[in-house]
Scaffold this motif. Structure first.
Motif: not given
Length: 310
Positions: A185-195, A166-170
């Motif tokens: 505001i993402y302090e690091q790259p967001p979750y990404i998925a391959l559909a 889990d990640a916190l987004v500002g």
């Protein structure tokens, strides 16, 4: 804001351990709260109510807890059952004897105390919290809610569920009517998925990135670089996902727009595979590292997982 509905990842065990500690600590205070003055400093949880449903209230700690390097920001949250009536945005202290260790946890309150929070703001905390919550497609874990009177802005963080944790987004919200939610505001790259298709989504693990973001506390822009050794990535050749049509896949990011992306395939020795599709239209059998190179407005990131072609 475009947040996706996603399952929780590897952080569930850490949450379970933490909530067990909370439960033991609470049990040590006795099963019934009789004298408020004796337990005032030992509440089970303290924070804002961010959701309400059928006599239950979601109370989220307004101060994330540092657990370890892999999960530096854990947010305690409890669904609290009570016959009393409260409002979303009430800031409360809750005392409880027993906690069911799901996430968020579940409990019946022995006692709840409302702590008044007054801000000289055009927006109420209810407008801010509800405005964010209604745009989330999952449980509204909203924390670090603060109002800065000099800047006339609200700042907060909300939790997104990812495939690897889990990640916190500002977020910064201007103190104005009507309320307008700004870019997360993402302090690091967001979750990404391959559909892979409509039913299947393969979560990819971030391996390295160059990233910039606005620090919520200072307003300054920060630039960071990060690289995780591939041996530490949870991508195993033994657990590779079988792909039959790699030319049809689509990358999906949680909350941020993808400006450009490129997918490359590597063998076990990290050598790039030049020809992934044969001239006759078939796919080479074998297992490969799949790396997705993605460019966002805030920076670039490389994600990785393993795939198998039959």
């Amino acid at each position: 804001m475009g947040a996706s509905t996603l399952k929780m990842g590897g952080s569930a065990l850490k949450k379970l351990v933490f909530l067990c500690i909370v439960m033991l600590f609470s049990a040590g205070c006795g099963t019934t709260v009789k004298d408020k003055s004796t337990v005032l400093n030992t509440a089970t949880i303290e924070g804002y109510i961010t959701a309400a449903a059928s006599g239950r209230y979601l109370v989220v700690s307004n101060e994330p807890i540092h657990l370890n390097e892999s999960q530096p920001q854990f947010v305690n949250a409890l669904w609290v059952s009570t016959k009393e009536v409260f409002e979303v945005d009430d800031y409360v202290k809750v005392w409880a004897s027993t906690i069911l260790t799901s996430y968020p946890g579940q409990t019946s309150a022995d006692m709840i105390e409302v702590i008044p929070k007054n801000f000289n703001s055009s927006l109420s905390t209810k407008e801010v919290i509800a405005g964010v919550a209604e745009n989330l497609e999952h449980t509204p874990i909203i924390t670090n809610v603060h109002y800065e009177s000099k800047k006339k802005v609200w700042t907060l963080q909300y939790q997104v569920y990812t495939g690897s944790g889990d990640a916190l987004v500002g977020m910064v919200i201007q103190d104005q009517q009507p309320i307008a939610l700004e870019q997360p505001i993402y302090e690091q790259p967001p979750y990404i998925a391959l559909a892979i298709n409509k039913e299947e989504k393969l979560p990819l693990y971030v391996q390295r990135y160059e990233w910039s973001f606005i620090d919520l506390t200072t307003g300054e822009e920060k630039n960071i670089e990060h690289e995780t050794p591939l041996s530490n990535i949870q991508a195993s050749f033994d657990e590779a996902v079988t792909l039959r049509k790699p030319d049809k896949v689509k990358l999906i990011a949680d909350g941020l727009d993808i400006l450009h992306s490129e997918i490359v395939f590597l063998d076990e020795q990290m050598n790039e595979v030049v020809k992934i599709i044969n001239e006759d239209g078939t796919y080479p059998s074998g297992t490969y590292y799949m790396q997705a190179k993605v460019q966002f407005e805030q920076g670039t990131a490389v994600y990785v997982d393993t795939v198998r072609f039959k």
